[in-house]
Design an enzyme around this catalytic site. Structure first.
Site, mmCIF file in Angstrom:
data_model
loop_
_atom_site.group_PDB
_atom_site.id
_atom_site.type_symbol
_atom_site.label_atom_id
_atom_site.label_comp_id
_atom_site.label_asym_id
_atom_site.label_seq_id
_atom_site.Cartn_x
_atom_site.Cartn_y
_atom_site.Cartn_z
ATOM 1 N N ASP A 1 -13.690 0.739 11.732
ATOM 2 C CA ASP A 1 -13.926 -0.557 11.087
ATOM 3 C C ASP A 1 -15.160 -1.180 11.722
ATOM 4 O O ASP A 1 -15.368 -1.056 12.931
ATOM 5 C CB ASP A 1 -12.710 -1.477 11.290
ATOM 6 C CG ASP A 1 -12.612 -2.536 10.212
ATOM 7 O OD1 ASP A 1 -11.668 -2.471 9.402
ATOM 8 O OD2 ASP A 1 -13.500 -3.416 10.165
ATOM 9 N N PHE B 1 10.989 -6.581 -10.578
ATOM 10 C CA PHE B 1 9.870 -7.431 -11.000
ATOM 11 C C PHE B 1 10.240 -8.343 -12.162
ATOM 12 O O PHE B 1 9.446 -8.593 -13.062
ATOM 13 C CB PHE B 1 8.610 -6.588 -11.280
ATOM 14 C CG PHE B 1 7.797 -6.424 -10.016
ATOM 15 C CD1 PHE B 1 8.307 -5.673 -8.973
ATOM 16 C CD2 PHE B 1 6.583 -7.055 -9.843
ATOM 17 C CE1 PHE B 1 7.622 -5.564 -7.780
ATOM 18 C CE2 PHE B 1 5.882 -6.948 -8.653
ATOM 19 C CZ PHE B 1 6.405 -6.198 -7.628
ATOM 20 N N CYS C 1 -3.875 -8.205 -4.464
ATOM 21 C CA CYS C 1 -4.025 -7.130 -5.459
ATOM 22 C C CYS C 1 -3.761 -7.547 -6.889
ATOM 23 O O CYS C 1 -4.623 -7.390 -7.746
ATOM 24 C CB CYS C 1 -3.125 -5.963 -5.083
ATOM 25 S SG CYS C 1 -3.600 -5.262 -3.512
HETATM 26 C C1 UDX Z 1 1.093 -5.085 -5.206
HETATM 27 C C2 UDX Z 1 1.713 -3.808 -5.814
HETATM 28 O O1 UDX Z 1 3.124 -4.016 -5.958
HETATM 29 C C3 UDX Z 1 1.414 -2.602 -4.941
HETATM 30 O O2 UDX Z 1 1.922 -1.426 -5.552
HETATM 31 C C4 UDX Z 1 -0.098 -2.488 -4.739
HETATM 32 O O3 UDX Z 1 -0.402 -1.428 -3.860
HETATM 33 C C5 UDX Z 1 -0.664 -3.788 -4.182
HETATM 34 O O4 UDX Z 1 -0.296 -4.861 -5.031
HETATM 35 P P1 UDX Z 1 1.667 -6.671 -3.156
HETATM 36 O O5 UDX Z 1 0.391 -7.399 -3.428
HETATM 37 O O6 UDX Z 1 2.013 -6.342 -1.756
HETATM 38 O O7 UDX Z 1 1.744 -5.293 -3.959
HETATM 39 O O8 UDX Z 1 2.833 -7.605 -3.736
HETATM 40 P P2 UDX Z 1 4.073 -7.416 -4.708
HETATM 41 O O9 UDX Z 1 5.282 -7.078 -3.959
HETATM 42 O O10 UDX Z 1 3.713 -6.566 -5.864
HETATM 43 O O11 UDX Z 1 4.225 -8.922 -5.212
HETATM 44 C C6 UDX Z 1 3.116 -9.578 -5.814
HETATM 45 C C7 UDX Z 1 3.428 -11.011 -6.140
HETATM 46 O O12 UDX Z 1 4.343 -11.082 -7.216
HETATM 47 C C8 UDX Z 1 4.049 -11.815 -5.016
HETATM 48 O O13 UDX Z 1 3.447 -13.088 -4.990
HETATM 49 C C9 UDX Z 1 5.503 -11.922 -5.398
HETATM 50 O O14 UDX Z 1 6.116 -13.082 -4.895
HETATM 51 C C10 UDX Z 1 5.404 -11.980 -6.927
HETATM 52 N N1 UDX Z 1 6.597 -11.486 -7.620
HETATM 53 C C11 UDX Z 1 7.023 -10.202 -7.458
HETATM 54 C C12 UDX Z 1 7.262 -12.332 -8.515
HETATM 55 O O15 UDX Z 1 6.881 -13.495 -8.697
HETATM 56 N N2 UDX Z 1 8.341 -11.854 -9.183
HETATM 57 C C13 UDX Z 1 8.804 -10.578 -9.036
HETATM 58 O O16 UDX Z 1 9.792 -10.219 -9.698
HETATM 59 C C14 UDX Z 1 8.120 -9.725 -8.140
#
Ligand code: UDX
Length: 437
Positions: free
Chosen positions: A34, A253, A264
């Site tokens: 890094d 989800f 992401c």
């Molecule tokens: C996401 C993807 O899931 C992962 O596969 C990718 O590699 C990176 O992006 P991440 O950003 O860690 O992962 O978060 P994730 O668990 O997907 O949740 C994203 C957002 O959605 C969070 O703010 C979470 O609170 C929200 N969320 C998730 C909801 O509001 N409702 C749900 O049912 C699930």
């Protein structure tokens, strides 16, 4: 363990560091690179730059086993590794496109310092056709006639579960168009051989964008249904359960609330919509998903205003600042936008998060309107309403009868539907949530 050479991981942030530690735990020698010298020196001292379950333990374990090392010297890593995973940032530009300047810098340095065959594996989320572009970029700057291959191996790790996801992947997608490169990646990923899905470069890149966009779509869909539940006295929890029992829909989800955040989902969805524009494919569906998500903030703030009409106080306690539990990450966290709106409206805020306090202090100025507290109970003191913006486990088990005694008015607004409405109401608190009115 089958692959014998040292694996290079370029960029040791949320994607790169779990990858370094995961490969080390599989028994490989790994070097993490890094350009941030301070990050490297902290890692060498056993101090990771991110909060993520199991990271500290694995980091210290493998600093001791000697399987991992860290450096800020990319040239050294390029020369000593055959396989280089590129995990640098691809932040969003003003116009929604991905900024590939860090990927380009790395590609040029690899080209200029190539000393033998290299397999360059793109892991950061990038627009479709980026791997082909990296190939051209390397060819343009290649210092000699050494051979190289490009692969795409998109990362699906979820923050807060990164190490668990590494060891229990749903799938490992590999885009590769050379036999030699494919053989090496199959060797490296041998412990997960049942989960490998090998395809071409553009398809692998498409899978990543399509996955994240679909997840965002699912969340925005359930959030719209939740608004309808609010308006019709239906219960979003039961609706989500009922539709999720259909295997074609699936139960995950479907948690309604204040919407998705993080590094992401928002960025990848916008980038995918941009890619649609670029190829004249009308992806207004995704733009709607984004707008629905933005509106979650207004909906939560309206709930606060409606709830507080009945009271004359103006102090709001906020529990949960990270974009989701088990991380200190506040990038694109709904909490930030909610805080800004509430401050604009003149409320005084008392903020608490189990892990994200240091990060929040860097972006929200401390002044007479914002108090950073050190426990959920302190955040609730003298508040006219207590908002829950992240569903940390520790908030579910709080002593709400104790909290009620210290609040100026006992109002809970649960933006993540993580509390049991009956229990909270039984204690005499007023309880509002999302789609369970
Ligand atoms: C996401 C993807 O899931 C992962 O596969 C990718 O590699 C990176 O992006 P991440 O950003 O860690 O992962 O978060 P994730 O668990 O997907 O949740 C994203 C957002 O959605 C969070 O703010 C979470 O609170 C929200 N969320 C998730 C909801 O509001 N409702 C749900 O049912 C699930």
């Amino acid at each position: 363990m089958s692959y014998k050479n040292t694996i290079g991981i370029i960029g040791v942030g949320h994607v790169g560091l779990p990858t370094v530690l995961g490969f080390a735990e599989l028994g490989y020698n790994v070097i993490g690179v890094d350009e941030d010298k301070e990050k490297i020196s902290n890692l060498l001292d056993g101090k990771p730059s991110i909060f993520e379950p199991k990271i500290v333990e694995l980091l210290n374990k493998h600093l001791s086993t000697g399987l991992i090392s860290f450096t800020d010297n990319l040239v050294k890593a390029v020369k000593s590794c055959e396989v280089l995973f590129v995990c640098v940032g691809t932040p969003q530009k003003e116009n929604g496109e991905a900024d590939l300047s860090q990927v380009e810098r790395v590609a040029i340095l690899i080209a200029q310092n190539i000393n033998a065959y290299k397999l360059i594996v793109e892991k950061s989320t990038v627009p479709i056709k980026t791997s082909q572009w990296i190939k051209k970029c390397i060819e343009m700057h290649l210092a000699n006639n050494e051979e190289f291959d490009i692969a795409s191996n998109p990362e699906f790790l979820q923050e807060g579960k990164a190490m668990d996801n590494f060891f229990n992947p749903d799938r490992i997608v590999i885009g590769i168009e050379s036999k030699k490169g494919e053989r090496i990646l199959r060797e490296i990923y041998k412990p997960f051989k049942e989960k490998l899905f090998v395809t071409n470069l553009n398809t692998a890149e498409m899978i990543k964008h399509a996955s994240n966009s679909f997840l965002a779509l699912k969340i925005s869909f359930i959030n719209m249904v939740s608004d309808l539940c609010d308006a019709t006295d239906a219960d979003i929890h039961k609706v989500a359960k009922g539709i999720g029992m259909d295997p074609r829909i699936g139960p995950s989800f479907l948690d309604a609330g204040i919407g998705y955040g993080g590094y992401c989902l928002p960025k990848d969805l916008r980038a995918f919509a941009k890619i649609g524009d670029q190829y004249q494919v009308d992806f207004s569906l995704l733009k709607q998903v984004d707008q629905i998500n933005e509106r979650r903030i207004d909906i939560l703030v309206s709930k606060v205003i409606n709830a507080l009409l009945k009271f004359d106080g103006k102090t709001i306690g906020i529990l949960g600042l990270s974009f989701k539990p088990n991380t200190d990450d506040i990038r694109e966290a709904p909490s930030l936008k909610i805080i800004h709106q509430l401050l604009e409206k003149g409320y005084l805020l008392r903020l608490y998060d189990p892990q994200a306090m240091d990060n929040i202090k860097q972006v929200i100025p401390s002044n007479s309107k914002v108090i950073f507290t050190s426990s959920p109970y302190e955040a609730a003191e003298q508040s006219n309403a207590l908002l829950i913006l992240t569903n940390w486990d520790e908030f579910i088990t709080l002593d709400f009868s104790k909290i009620k005694l210290t609040m100026s008015s006992p109002v809970i607004i649960d933006g993540r539907n993580c509390l049991n409405p009956e229990e909270i109401k039984r204690l005499g608190l007023k309880y509002y949530s999302m789609g369970r009115s």
